[in-house]
Design a protein around this motif. Structure first.
Motif, PDB file in Angstrom:
ATOM      1  N   SER A  22      44.288  68.335  15.064  1.00 31.18           N
ATOM      2  CA  SER A  22      43.335  68.948  15.991  1.00 31.18           C
ATOM      3  C   SER A  22      42.521  70.020  15.261  1.00 31.18           C
ATOM      4  CB  SER A  22      44.077  69.594  17.164  1.00 31.18           C
ATOM      5  OG  SER A  22      44.836  70.711  16.707  1.00 31.18           O
ATOM      6  N   LYS A  23      41.474  70.458  15.907  1.00 24.52           N
ATOM      7  CA  LYS A  23      40.671  71.549  15.361  1.00 24.52           C
ATOM      8  C   LYS A  23      41.528  72.812  15.259  1.00 24.52           C
ATOM      9  CE  LYS A  23      36.515  74.314  16.290  1.00 24.52           C
ATOM     10  NZ  LYS A  23      35.398  74.529  17.211  1.00 24.52           N
ATOM     11  N   ASP A  24      42.406  73.013  16.228  1.00 24.95           N
ATOM     12  CA  ASP A  24      43.286  74.186  16.219  1.00 24.95           C
ATOM     13  C   ASP A  24      44.138  74.219  14.955  1.00 24.95           C
ATOM     14  OD1 ASP A  24      42.213  74.473  18.735  1.00 24.95           O
ATOM     15  OD2 ASP A  24      44.098  74.160  19.806  1.00 24.95           O
ATOM     16  N   VAL A  25      44.723  73.087  14.620  1.00 23.20           N
ATOM     17  CA  VAL A  25      45.559  72.996  13.418  1.00 23.20           C
ATOM     18  C   VAL A  25      44.699  73.243  12.183  1.00 23.20           C
ATOM     19  CG1 VAL A  25      46.909  71.408  11.976  1.00 23.20           C
ATOM     20  CG2 VAL A  25      47.288  71.479  14.457  1.00 23.20           C
ATOM     21  N   LEU A  26      43.509  72.671  12.164  1.00 21.24           N
ATOM     22  CA  LEU A  26      42.607  72.838  11.020  1.00 21.24           C
ATOM     23  C   LEU A  26      42.229  74.306  10.827  1.00 21.24           C
ATOM     24  CD1 LEU A  26      40.920  71.613   8.763  1.00 21.24           C
ATOM     25  CD2 LEU A  26      39.132  71.153  10.460  1.00 21.24           C
ATOM     26  N   ILE A  27      41.969  75.000  11.904  1.00 16.96           N
ATOM     27  CA  ILE A  27      41.608  76.421  11.817  1.00 16.96           C
ATOM     28  C   ILE A  27      42.747  77.222  11.186  1.00 16.96           C
ATOM     29  CG2 ILE A  27      41.226  78.496  13.227  1.00 16.96           C
ATOM     30  CD1 ILE A  27      39.502  76.635  15.056  1.00 16.96           C
ATOM     31  N   ILE A  28      43.953  76.990  11.648  1.00 18.15           N
ATOM     32  CA  ILE A  28      45.106  77.718  11.105  1.00 18.15           C
ATOM     33  C   ILE A  28      45.318  77.345   9.641  1.00 18.15           C
ATOM     34  CG2 ILE A  28      47.587  78.116  11.300  1.00 18.15           C
ATOM     35  CD1 ILE A  28      45.720  79.427  13.514  1.00 18.15           C
ATOM     36  N   GLU A  29      45.141  76.091   9.287  1.00 17.59           N
ATOM     37  CA  GLU A  29      45.267  75.680   7.891  1.00 17.59           C
ATOM     38  C   GLU A  29      44.181  76.335   7.023  1.00 17.59           C
ATOM     39  OE1 GLU A  29      47.773  73.995   6.382  1.00 17.59           O
ATOM     40  OE2 GLU A  29      48.721  74.170   8.352  1.00 17.59           O
ATOM     41  N   CYS A  30      42.995  76.516   7.596  1.00 17.26           N
ATOM     42  CA  CYS A  30      41.923  77.212   6.861  1.00 17.26           C
ATOM     43  C   CYS A  30      42.311  78.664   6.597  1.00 17.26           C
ATOM     44  CB  CYS A  30      40.602  77.150   7.640  1.00 17.26           C
ATOM     45  SG  CYS A  30      39.774  75.553   7.522  1.00 17.26           S
ATOM     46  N   ILE A  31      42.941  79.302   7.571  1.00 15.17           N
ATOM     47  CA  ILE A  31      43.405  80.679   7.374  1.00 15.17           C
ATOM     48  C   ILE A  31      44.452  80.713   6.258  1.00 15.17           C
ATOM     49  CG2 ILE A  31      44.782  82.528   8.410  1.00 15.17           C
ATOM     50  CD1 ILE A  31      43.309  82.037  10.996  1.00 15.17           C
ATOM     51  N   LYS A  32      45.373  79.776   6.284  1.00 16.94           N
ATOM     52  CA  LYS A  32      46.399  79.725   5.236  1.00 16.94           C
ATOM     53  C   LYS A  32      45.763  79.519   3.866  1.00 16.94           C
ATOM     54  CE  LYS A  32      50.122  77.915   8.139  1.00 16.94           C
ATOM     55  NZ  LYS A  32      50.976  76.721   8.388  1.00 16.94           N
ATOM     56  N   LEU A  33      44.767  78.647   3.795  1.00 13.49           N
ATOM     57  CA  LEU A  33      44.052  78.416   2.539  1.00 13.49           C
ATOM     58  C   LEU A  33      43.417  79.710   2.049  1.00 13.49           C
ATOM     59  CD1 LEU A  33      42.707  76.525   0.373  1.00 13.49           C
ATOM     60  CD2 LEU A  33      40.789  76.358   1.979  1.00 13.49           C
ATOM     61  N   TYR A  34      42.752  80.419   2.942  1.00 13.26           N
ATOM     62  CA  TYR A  34      42.105  81.665   2.527  1.00 13.26           C
ATOM     63  C   TYR A  34      43.129  82.691   2.076  1.00 13.26           C
ATOM     64  CZ  TYR A  34      39.100  85.668   2.237  1.00 13.26           C
ATOM     65  OH  TYR A  34      38.423  86.769   1.761  1.00 13.26           O
ATOM     66  N   MET A  35      44.255  82.742   2.754  1.00  9.36           N
ATOM     67  CA  MET A  35      45.300  83.692   2.352  1.00  9.36           C
ATOM     68  C   MET A  35      45.824  83.358   0.957  1.00  9.36           C
ATOM     69  SD  MET A  35      45.314  85.857   4.637  1.00  9.36           S
ATOM     70  CE  MET A  35      46.643  86.783   3.938  1.00  9.36           C
ATOM     71  N   ARG A  36      45.976  82.081   0.659  1.00  6.63           N
ATOM     72  CA  ARG A  36      46.400  81.692  -0.697  1.00  6.63           C
ATOM     73  C   ARG A  36      45.340  82.126  -1.714  1.00  6.63           C
ATOM     74  NH1 ARG A  36      47.840  76.916   2.060  1.00  6.63           N
ATOM     75  NH2 ARG A  36      46.045  75.777   1.222  1.00  6.63           N
ATOM     76  N   ASN A  37      44.082  81.887  -1.376  1.00  8.03           N
ATOM     77  CA  ASN A  37      42.988  82.270  -2.276  1.00  8.03           C
ATOM     78  C   ASN A  37      42.934  83.783  -2.456  1.00  8.03           C
ATOM     79  OD1 ASN A  37      42.338  79.579  -2.481  1.00  8.03           O
ATOM     80  ND2 ASN A  37      40.605  79.699  -1.085  1.00  8.03           N
ATOM     81  N   LEU A  38      43.155  84.512  -1.377  1.00 12.48           N
ATOM     82  CA  LEU A  38      43.150  85.972  -1.435  1.00 12.48           C
ATOM     83  C   LEU A  38      44.289  86.473  -2.316  1.00 12.48           C
ATOM     84  CD1 LEU A  38      41.289  88.055  -0.170  1.00 12.48           C
ATOM     85  CD2 LEU A  38      42.882  88.235   1.736  1.00 12.48           C
ATOM     86  N   ASN A  39      45.429  85.837  -2.223  1.00 10.32           N
ATOM     87  CA  ASN A  39      46.564  86.219  -3.056  1.00 10.32           C
ATOM     88  C   ASN A  39      46.235  86.010  -4.537  1.00 10.32           C
ATOM     89  OD1 ASN A  39      49.180  87.173  -3.533  1.00 10.32           O
ATOM     90  ND2 ASN A  39      49.973  85.100  -3.618  1.00 10.32           N
TER      91      ASN A  39
END
Length: 186
Positions: free
Chosen positions: A52-69
């Motif tokens: 779902s779009k909801d799952v994709l949004i949360i996965e995008c946040i996780k991706l950004y957090m990995r990139n930020l780290n």
């Protein structure tokens, strides 16, 4: 048939493209169809990777957090010899992240995604603390004082990302530099 590894690579590419589409168009103005178009796949294929779009949004946040780290870790490898200069460098680094951070703010302030987004982002506070602890150790300074000043800096950075009010940010940065001078005689 594609292998598991190929599917993971595709999923990662879709995720990266999705994040960029969300950043460019905003949370409400981004549909799965728009993302699929940017990924050059059919919208129905999106659901093979994200239910779902909801799952994709949360996965995008996780991706950004990995990139930020990764950004945090890279920055720690090349610290300036002057703490105020390091604050300036870190601020300049994060001004490049302002649009990505705005997307994150959209998610955490959204009635629909806020709770999930905040839960996923709860680790960022710990990253800030870890980073400030490493700064304190690198400069041989009091950990709690560095943490307080760094969290004030983070709030300043967030203000800039949201409002882009350079006068306000410059005043806050000046205050932070004065605190560094006062507390550490830098």
């Amino acid at each position: 048939m594609i292998s598991f590894d190929e599917k993971q690579i595709r999923k990662e590419k879709i995720l990266e493209t999705s994040f960029n589409v969300f950043v460019k168009n905003g949370l409400e103005n981004t549909s799965m169809r728009r993302i699929a178009s940017a990924c050059e796949i059919y919208a129905s294929n999106m659901y093979e990777y994200f239910k779902s779009k909801d799952v994709l949004i949360i996965e995008c946040i996780k991706l950004y957090m990995r990139n930020l780290n990764v950004i945090f870790q890279k920055e720690l490898q090349s610290l300036s010899s002057d703490l105020k200069e390091e604050v300036r460098r870190f601020f300049l680094l994060f001004t490049k992240e302002k649009f990505m951070m705005r997307f994150i703010y959209q998610v955490v302030s959204s009635p629909k995604y806020g709770e999930l987004g905040r839960r996923e982002l709860s680790n960022i506070y710990m990253e800030y603390i870890r980073y400030s602890d490493k700064l304190a150790a690198a400069y041989g300074l009091d950990k709690e004082k560095v943490e307080s000043i760094f969290l004030l800096f983070v709030a300043t950075m967030h203000d800039f990302c949201l409002w882009e009010n350079e006068d306000l940010v410059n005043k806050k940065l000046s205050c932070i530099y004065n605190l560094i001078d006062k507390e550490f005689g830098a």
